[in-house]
Design a protein around this motif. Structure first.
Motif, mmCIF file in Angstrom:
data_model
loop_
_atom_site.group_PDB
_atom_site.id
_atom_site.type_symbol
_atom_site.label_atom_id
_atom_site.label_comp_id
_atom_site.label_asym_id
_atom_site.label_seq_id
_atom_site.Cartn_x
_atom_site.Cartn_y
_atom_site.Cartn_z
ATOM 1 N N PRO B 20 0.867 -1.257 0.047
ATOM 2 C CA PRO B 20 0.041 -0.149 -0.017
ATOM 3 C C PRO B 20 0.818 1.316 -0.144
ATOM 4 O O PRO B 20 1.768 1.337 0.490
ATOM 5 C CB PRO B 20 -0.834 0.168 1.355
ATOM 6 C CG PRO B 20 -0.470 -1.546 1.836
ATOM 7 C CD PRO B 20 0.680 -2.005 1.172
ATOM 8 N N SER B 22 1.186 4.947 1.148
ATOM 9 C CA SER B 22 0.333 5.987 1.869
ATOM 10 C C SER B 22 0.367 7.292 0.948
ATOM 11 O O SER B 22 1.212 7.493 0.005
ATOM 12 C CB SER B 22 0.907 6.475 2.868
ATOM 13 O OG SER B 22 2.477 6.912 2.895
ATOM 14 N N GLU B 23 -0.580 8.316 1.451
ATOM 15 C CA GLU B 23 -0.821 9.573 0.757
ATOM 16 C C GLU B 23 0.636 10.241 0.979
ATOM 17 O O GLU B 23 1.000 11.227 0.366
ATOM 18 C CB GLU B 23 -1.879 10.412 1.503
ATOM 19 C CG GLU B 23 -3.324 10.090 1.183
ATOM 20 C CD GLU B 23 -4.264 10.718 1.672
ATOM 21 O OE1 GLU B 23 -4.099 11.844 1.806
ATOM 22 O OE2 GLU B 23 -5.323 10.134 1.966
ATOM 23 N N LYS B 24 1.158 10.044 2.189
ATOM 24 C CA LYS B 24 2.405 10.743 2.042
ATOM 25 C C LYS B 24 3.474 10.514 1.547
ATOM 26 O O LYS B 24 4.300 11.313 0.868
ATOM 27 C CB LYS B 24 3.091 10.529 3.927
ATOM 28 C CG LYS B 24 4.216 11.181 4.427
ATOM 29 C CD LYS B 24 4.279 11.139 6.042
ATOM 30 C CE LYS B 24 5.811 11.290 6.300
ATOM 31 N NZ LYS B 24 6.807 10.235 6.532
ATOM 32 N N ARG B 25 3.626 8.972 1.157
ATOM 33 C CA ARG B 25 4.829 8.518 0.192
ATOM 34 C C ARG B 25 4.200 9.022 -1.149
ATOM 35 O O ARG B 25 5.090 9.658 -2.067
ATOM 36 C CB ARG B 25 4.668 7.150 0.005
ATOM 37 C CG ARG B 25 5.764 6.442 -0.571
ATOM 38 C CD ARG B 25 7.112 6.378 0.442
ATOM 39 N NE ARG B 25 7.814 5.872 -0.494
ATOM 40 C CZ ARG B 25 8.759 6.716 -1.396
ATOM 41 N NH1 ARG B 25 8.750 8.101 -1.090
ATOM 42 N NH2 ARG B 25 9.868 6.495 -1.938
ATOM 43 N N LYS B 35 -1.900 18.399 -0.465
ATOM 44 C CA LYS B 35 -2.703 17.285 -0.068
ATOM 45 C C LYS B 35 -4.134 17.103 -0.422
ATOM 46 O O LYS B 35 -4.602 15.915 -0.743
ATOM 47 C CB LYS B 35 -2.647 17.530 1.699
ATOM 48 C CG LYS B 35 -1.447 16.901 2.372
ATOM 49 C CD LYS B 35 -1.653 16.809 3.797
ATOM 50 C CE LYS B 35 -0.155 16.282 4.292
ATOM 51 N NZ LYS B 35 -0.265 16.038 5.834
ATOM 52 N N ARG B 39 -5.517 13.822 -2.445
ATOM 53 C CA ARG B 39 -6.648 13.012 -1.784
ATOM 54 C C ARG B 39 -8.106 13.060 -2.840
ATOM 55 O O ARG B 39 -8.515 12.106 -2.971
ATOM 56 C CB ARG B 39 -7.147 13.722 -0.445
ATOM 57 C CG ARG B 39 -8.300 13.017 -0.044
ATOM 58 C CD ARG B 39 -8.513 12.942 1.464
ATOM 59 N NE ARG B 39 -7.558 12.455 2.152
ATOM 60 C CZ ARG B 39 -7.150 12.544 3.573
ATOM 61 N NH1 ARG B 39 -8.172 13.284 4.154
ATOM 62 N NH2 ARG B 39 -6.310 12.062 3.833
ATOM 63 N N GLU B 59 -8.205 0.850 0.645
ATOM 64 C CA GLU B 59 -7.268 1.353 1.501
ATOM 65 C C GLU B 59 -6.907 0.323 2.634
ATOM 66 O O GLU B 59 -7.767 -0.255 3.050
ATOM 67 C CB GLU B 59 -8.054 2.414 2.197
ATOM 68 C CG GLU B 59 -7.713 3.864 1.872
ATOM 69 C CD GLU B 59 -8.322 4.974 2.543
ATOM 70 O OE1 GLU B 59 -9.409 5.239 2.274
ATOM 71 O OE2 GLU B 59 -7.567 5.317 3.444
ATOM 72 N N GLY B 62 -3.110 1.829 5.879
ATOM 73 C CA GLY B 62 -2.825 3.535 5.776
ATOM 74 C C GLY B 62 -2.347 3.856 4.494
ATOM 75 O O GLY B 62 -1.817 4.650 4.188
ATOM 76 N N GLY B 63 -2.947 3.002 3.402
ATOM 77 C CA GLY B 63 -2.251 3.380 2.103
ATOM 78 C C GLY B 63 -3.178 2.560 1.039
ATOM 79 O O GLY B 63 -4.205 2.037 1.686
ATOM 80 N N TYR B 64 -2.882 3.094 -0.215
ATOM 81 C CA TYR B 64 -3.871 2.425 -1.405
ATOM 82 C C TYR B 64 -3.143 1.356 -1.998
ATOM 83 O O TYR B 64 -1.932 1.456 -2.242
ATOM 84 C CB TYR B 64 -4.057 3.692 -2.145
ATOM 85 C CG TYR B 64 -4.964 4.835 -1.456
ATOM 86 C CD1 TYR B 64 -6.223 4.716 -1.603
ATOM 87 C CD2 TYR B 64 -4.461 5.901 -0.669
ATOM 88 C CE1 TYR B 64 -7.271 5.810 -0.882
ATOM 89 C CE2 TYR B 64 -5.114 6.803 -0.106
ATOM 90 C CZ TYR B 64 -6.360 6.860 -0.264
ATOM 91 O OH TYR B 64 -7.103 7.844 0.436
ATOM 92 N N GLN B 65 -3.964 0.401 -2.549
ATOM 93 C CA GLN B 65 -3.209 -0.360 -3.131
ATOM 94 C C GLN B 65 -4.266 -1.156 -4.006
ATOM 95 O O GLN B 65 -5.536 -1.222 -3.745
ATOM 96 C CB GLN B 65 -2.872 -1.712 -2.200
ATOM 97 C CG GLN B 65 -1.799 -2.765 -2.986
ATOM 98 C CD GLN B 65 -1.578 -3.698 -1.928
ATOM 99 O OE1 GLN B 65 -1.623 -3.448 -0.809
ATOM 100 N NE2 GLN B 65 -0.658 -4.731 -2.300
#
Lengths: 233, 190, 190
Positions: B20, B22-25, B35, B39, B59, B62-65
Motif C-alpha cells: 500500500p 500512503s498519501e504521504k509517500r 494534500k 486526496r 485502503e 494506511g495506504g492505497y493498493q
C-alpha cells in the motif's frame, strides 16, 4: 592495489585500433600501416607509463601490426609473379570490420536496454510458500562457492586446525554481527575466515540462515556485490 | 500539474507497487502537490476502479493498493499454482552434489552439506530429478543416488558430460572484483 | 464463458503477473478456451490499453505483459528509489556475439573481440542473460553459450528474431562522425 584507468579507447586492442583509424581519418580499407603502427606503439608506451596491467593483448596486436608493416615493405613484384599476392592487411581489415559490426549491434542492444529500463511491470508478489525459493541456477551456486574457495589459498590450512568452529557457532556469529549492522557484504564475510574449513562452515551457515529466513541475500546495486541482510522480524 | 496527469501518475505508481502507498509517500513522489488535490485524485481514481469488475483500489494499512477482486481469485491462484517452481537452494546444492559425485549415498552428501538432506532428497525424487541407482555394498547397504534424464532436461543438457566441470567454472570465475567493473552506472557512461 | 468475462479474467491475470504470460500459459489457466478466441481477446485488450496514456500491453519473450509507459519512469524510479544500471560495453558486445551466433564458444567470441572474455561471460551467466547450451563436438569439447529468456525480457524483445539485422542497424543508427565512405563501402560488400 593497482588502480584502474579505463579510457574508452583502451577497452581492447581492436578498440584502440578503430579509435586511431577514426582519429586519423584514414580509410579502413587502406590503412597506412606504418603511421597507425607508430601511433599504436605510442599509446602502448603511454599505457606502460600509466602502469596499466592490461597490456598483454595490446602487445599481441602491436606485433601483428609490425609484422604487417614489414611484409608491406617487402618488394612485391617477385612474389606477384608466383601468385596473386594478398594484401597483408586484409586479415586485419576483416577482423576490424567484423568487430565494428558487433560494436554496432552492441549499440542497438544498449538502445533497447535503455528503452526497456524505462518500462516498469508489476513487481513480483511475495507469495508465501512452504519452501523458500531462490533465483539461482546451478551455475550461480557453484560459482559463488568457487569464488569463496578461490580467494582463500589452501596453504593456510594445515592438518591441525587450531580451533574448530561449528555450524551453530557460525550461525550465531553471523546473527550477532547483523545485530549491530544492517548488512554485511558477502565477500567480507569470507575474507575473515582463517581456514578452508571455516569458509565451508560459513557458506553452510549462510545457506542455513537463508533457509530459516533469518537473513536475506540482496544485491543492492543491480548485479553488484551481494550483501547479507538481517531478515525483518 | 493538471489533475488528469496526476491521476495517471498515481495509477502508474500504484500499479508498480505491491504494498500500500500512503498519501504521504505519494506526496513525496509528486513533490509539491497539495494534500487536498492528492486526496481528491485518489478518491476519483478509486471511484473509477469501482466501475471495474475485475480490479479495485482498497485502503489498506494506511495506504492505497490495487487488488484484483475476490471473484477472480480462483484464476489468479491457478496462475500461481501452475507457475513453474524454482528449485530451492538446498535442492540445487544437493543436486549439484549428486550430479558431480554420482553414484552417491546420503551420508556423503550430508558430510559436505552438514545438514540432514532426507527431506530434500525426497523432494528431488518426487520431482524426478534424481533416482535410486541401487545399493552400495557397505555396511547398512545405503541407497545410491544419481540424476535422471529430467535433470538433464531441466538444465538443458544433452548428457551428464555436458555439465561444466569445476575447472571450467573456475576459469569462468573472474579474478577479484572484476564482476563489479563489468557493470557501470549509466552516469559514468554518459 | 462469454467474451467479456474472458477479457476481464485475462486482464486480471496480466495485471497480477510480474512476468510475461504466454498464450499457452493463459490457456492453461482458462481451461478449455479455444486458441482463437483467446488471441482475439488479447488483441482487443491490447488495443484498449493503447488508448491508455500510462499503461500498455507489450509482447515480450513470447508472452504478454503490462508495463508503464516510458514517460512515467521518473516518478516510478523516484518511488522505488532505483537508479537505472546499465551493462558495460564489454558485456553488450559479448551479448551481441552470443545472440547473433548462438550456439557459440568462447574462443569465437574472443577472436572477434580480441580480448579475454571469461570475466564477462561469468557476469552474463550470473545475470542469467546467457546460459550454457552444452558442449561443442570438437577437441577440448568447449562449452556452448546461448541467450536466455531473461535476455529477451531485459531488452524487451518478443523473440530472438526481433533482433535487428545488420542492415537495419545501419538504417537505424546513422553514425555521427563515421566517415561516409566507410559505411558505403562495407555495404557494397554485403
Amino acid at each position: 592495489m593497482a588502480y584502474h584507468v579505463k579510457l574508452e579507447a583502451y577497452e581492447g586492442p581492436l578498440d584502440l585500433l578503430l579509435y586511431l583509424i577514426k582519429k586519423e581519418e584514414v580509410d579502413i580499407w587502406d590503412i597506412p600501416i606504418a603511421q597507425i603502427a607508430g601511433e599504436y606503439l605510442g599509446y602502448i608506451n603511454m599505457m606502460k607509463l600509466l602502469d596499466l596491467d592490461v597490456i598483454g593483448e595490446f602487445l599481441v596486436m602491436a606485433s601483428t601490426l609490425m609484422k604487417i608493416k614489414s611484409r608491406m615493405l617487402l618488394p612485391q613484384e617477385e612474389e606477384a609473379i608466383e601468385e596473386e599476392i594478398e594484401d597483408p592487411r586484409s586479415e586485419l581489415i576483416e577482423q576490424l570490420l567484423e568487430y565494428e559490426m558487433y560494436k554496432e549491434r552492441a549499440k542497438t542492444l544498449a538502445e533497447k536496454e535503455e528503452a526497456q529500463s524505462k518500462l516498469f511491470a508489476r513487481p513480483e508478489a511475495e507469495i508465501p510458500s512452504s519452501q523458500p525459493t531462490f533465483e539461482a541456477s546451478l551455475f550461480d551456486l557453484l560459482t559463488a562457492f568457487r569464488n569463496v574457495l578461490k580467494e582463500k589459498a589452501p596453504e593456510i590450512v594445515r592438518e591441525i586446525e587450531p580451533f574448530k568452529i561449528t555450524l551453530e557457532e557460525k550461525v550465531e556469529e553471523i546473527l550477532k554481527r547483523l545485530e549491530s549492522k544492517e548488512k554485511i557484504s558477502f565477500s567480507l564475510l569470507f575474507k575473515e575466515c582463517l581456514s578452508k574449513g571455516e569458509l565451508i562452515v560459513t557458506f553452510l551457515a549462510l545457506l542455513e540462515l537463508i533457509k530459516q529466513k533469518r537473513v536475506r541475500i540482496r544485491q543492492p546495486k543491480l548485479f553488484g556485490e551481494i550483501a547479507v541482510y538481517r531478515a525483518p522480524a | 500539474m493538471e489533475r488528469e496527469k496526476i491521476k495517471l501518475i498515481v495509477e502508474a505508481l500504484l500499479f508498480t507497487s505491491h504494498e500500500p502507498l500512503s498519501e504521504k509517500r505519494l506526496a513525496e513522489v509528486l513533490e509539491g502537490i497539495d494534500k487536498k488535490s492528492l486526496r481528491n485524485t485518489l478518491e476519483e481514481l478509486r471511484r473509477e476502479y469501482q466501475e471495474k469488475e475485475n480490479l479495485e483500489i482498497r485502503e489498506v494499512a494506511g495506504g492505497y493498493q490495487i487488488f484484483t477482486r475476490q471473484d477472480y481469485a480462483p484464476w489468479i491462484e491457478k496462475l500461481h499454482r501452475t507457475r513453474p517452481t524454482r528449485l530451492s537452494r538446498a535442492a540445487l546444492e544437493t543436486l549439484a552434489m549428486v550430479a558431480y559425485n554420482q553414484p552417491v549415498i546420503r551420508v556423503e552428501i550430508e558430510s559436505v552439506r552438514g545438514v540432514d538432506t532426507s527431506g530434500v532428497l525426497h523432494t528431488l525424487l518426487e520431482k524426478n530429478l534424481i533416482k535410486i541407482l541401487g545399493r552400495k555394498k557397505v555396511i547398512g547397504r545405503p541407497l545410491l543416488y544419481g540424476v535422471t534424464d529430467d535433470f538433464l532436461k531441466y538444465f538443458g543438457l544433452k548428457d551428464i558430460n555436458e555439465l561444466p566441470s569445476l575447472k571450467e567454472i573456475r576459469e569462468l570465475v573472474p579474478e577479484k572484483e572484476e564482476t563489479d567493473e563489468e557493470v557501470k552506472e549509466s552516469e559514468e557512461e554518459n
